[in-house]
Design an enzyme around this catalytic site. Structure first.
Site, PDB file in Angstrom:
ATOM      1  N   GLY A  29       0.789  -1.229   0.000  1.00  0.00           N
ATOM      2  CA  GLY A  29       0.000   0.000   0.000  1.00  0.00           C
ATOM      3  C   GLY A  29       0.815   1.268   0.000  1.00  0.00           C
ATOM      4  O   GLY A  29       0.284   2.347  -0.263  1.00  0.00           O
ATOM      5  N   CYS A 238     -26.870  -8.770 -17.670  1.00  0.00           N
ATOM      6  CA  CYS A 238     -26.171  -8.401 -18.904  1.00  0.00           C
ATOM      7  C   CYS A 238     -27.086  -8.674 -20.099  1.00  0.00           C
ATOM      8  O   CYS A 238     -27.680  -9.752 -20.201  1.00  0.00           O
ATOM      9  CB  CYS A 238     -24.881  -9.203 -19.034  1.00  0.00           C
ATOM     10  SG  CYS A 238     -24.102  -9.049 -20.661  1.00  0.00           S
ATOM     11  N   CYS A 269     -17.891 -12.133 -20.757  1.00  0.00           N
ATOM     12  CA  CYS A 269     -19.170 -12.134 -21.471  1.00  0.00           C
ATOM     13  C   CYS A 269     -19.124 -13.097 -22.658  1.00  0.00           C
ATOM     14  O   CYS A 269     -20.045 -13.898 -22.868  1.00  0.00           O
ATOM     15  CB  CYS A 269     -19.482 -10.720 -21.958  1.00  0.00           C
ATOM     16  SG  CYS A 269     -21.190 -10.471 -22.466  1.00  0.00           S
TER      17      CYS A 269
END
Lengths: 297, 187
Positions: A29, A238, A269
């Site tokens: 971080g 979707c 997808c």
């Protein structure tokens, strides 16, 4: 390919970047300064990610690049071609086949595995920058763990909008120490940051910073007890593959208010469509002119 | 100049250092895991793994401290020829290499500053044998817990309490290495 050193950068530059990556992994971080080089593309086009990828790639890697989840946008195509030409690496669009994935603003839907490396292109690595423009001050704030200002910003969101309206680049706290900007990923992706089996490297070229998350690092999205963090997405399936669990892009389809929601992760997808999943608007005809299915507001 | 000074570097620096770096990076990202590293054949007493780490990470910008018997003519000449790294004492170095007993005490090494904790030394510890047993490790990069044979426990524990400051360690043995960043909790 022989005109360039492997992966474009000279070896001394790669050593400098590699040292920064190791310190970044040792201090999760924390933003490690590095001497960012001029790349054959403008700042803002992923020069930080490209330099980190160049320092990480080996000739045996399979490289994937996504831009907002898509493999086929200008930025993704040009960076993929860049490394095909300068490193001779194999490229792929399949998340599961890739060993190194460079990304702009998304984490792939499919869970990444050990042995994979996710490289983020980062525009502004400093989460406090828009609250405090002076680098000398933000350094001090990180050193002193003085993050109250960030909570004030989230609180102002609540007082103005009734909820935390920050929807991308949502600040996280890493291992209870450093507040980090996860780059402009949607906050939908935030929960994946901490559970990830892959190594995550963040490169900001213009700002000359590298930060990192080792696998299985504790990453907590900042919130309040009465306004807990919520990973949000458009409340639709979707249109192409019917997925209910993926992050969606809204696509305007005509000038009469027609729109559709599709997975932002094109590989996810396409994989689902190939597996036989069909969304309500998937007519095998791009952007049908038929009356569009009603979508809730 | 000895022949061994000129040999033992990477024959194909770009790809061999890329492979070596991936081993170091995987080790640093997953404390306790042991990785193979190859490509270097440095003069004794440097191990092949330590030699590969030096070739991968060191150059004229990185002062190196050669601890104990590492500070010999053969290693100095090899390091100078292949990396150009200046040799310094422990308080000035970015990298130190040696056996654990030669590297300690840890107090002289740079642990970084509050604003720049990355400005800290990385110690390459030559270790007789690396095994995934012994001390329990926890922290970033470790799913539940990991084990690693360490030369000391208290020193690594104390180093972790300095977080985000502290030293980072690369443990080398023969052709293998593991790493222990400051973020790892040693129990």
């Amino acid at each position: 390919m022989s005109e360039y050193n492997f992966a474009y950068l000279d070896e001394q530059t790669k050593r400098m970047i590699r040292r920064a990556i190791l310190k970044g992994l040792a201090i999760p971080g924390y933003q490690v300064p590095f001497a960012s080089r001029e790349m054959p593309m403008p700042y803002g086009w992923g020069t930080g990610g490209v330099q980190v990828s160049a320092a990480v790639l080996t000739p045996e890697d399979r490289f994937k690049v996504i831009d907002q989840g898509a493999d086929d946008t200008t930025n993704a195509v040009s960076i993929r071609t860049f490394f095909e030409r300068t490193a001779g690496v194999e490229t792929t669009t399949k998340t599961t086949d890739a060993t190194v994935i460079q990304t702009r603003h998304r984490i792939p839907e499919e869970a990444l595995t050990e042995g994979q490396v996710l490289v983020y292109q980062v525009p502004i690595p400093e989460p406090l920058r828009f609250l405090e423009p002076r680098e000398s001050e933000t350094r001090k704030m990180h050193a002193l763990e003085e993050y109250g200002l960030m909570h004030v910003k989230l609180y102002e969101d609540i007082s103005r909008h009734g909820h935390i309206a920050t929807s991308y680049a949502y600040p996280v706290k890493v291992e209870g120490r450093y507040v980090m900007d996860p780059s402009p990923i949607p906050k939908f992706d935030n929960p994946k940051l901490g559970e990830m089996a892959a190594i995550q490297l963040f490169g900001a070229g213009r700002e000359q910073r590298i930060h990192a998350l080792p696998p299985y690092t504790q990453v907590v999205s900042l919130d309040f007890e009465d306004h807990p963090f919520e990973a949000t997405k458009a409340d639709h399936p979707c249109g192409m593959c019917g997925a209910l669990d993926s992050y969606l892009d809204e696509v305007i389809t005509d000038d009469a208010g027609g729109r559709m929601f599709v997975c932002s992760d094109t590989d996810y997808c396409e994989g689902r469509q190939a597996a036989g999943f069909v969304g309500e608007m998937n007519h095998q005809r791009a952007f049908s002119v038929q009356p569009l299915l009603e979508t809730e507001a | 100049m000895q022949a061994e000074t000129l040999s033992g570097g990477f024959a194909d620096p770009a790809t061999q250092s890329a492979h070596a770096f991936r081993s170091v990076m995987e080790a640093m990202a997953r404390p306790g895991t042991i990785h193979d590293i190859s490509g270097a054949a440095p003069p004794a007493p440097l191990s092949n793994a330590a030699g590969a780490v030096l070739l991968t990470l060191c150059d004229t910008e990185t002062p190196v401290y050669l601890a104990g018997e590492m500070d010999c003519a053969a290693v100095r000449a090899w390091l100078a020829f292949h990396t150009g790294a200046p040799v310094t004492g422990p308080s000035q170095c970015m990298f130190a290499v040696g056996t654990w007993s030669a590297l300690v005490p840890l107090s002289p090494y740079a642990i970084g500053t509050a604003e720049y904790p990355d400005r800290s030394a990385t110690l390459i510890v030559e270790h007789p044998a690396l095994t995934a047993s012994g001390v329990t490790l926890k922290g970033p990069g470790i799913k539940t817990s990991a084990s690693l044979s360490l030369p000391d426990v208290q020193a690594f524990h104390d180093n972790h309490t300095l977080f985000p400051l502290g030293l980072d360690f690369i443990l080398t043995s023969g052709d293998r290495l593991a790493a222990l960043p400051r973020s790892t909790e040693v129990q």
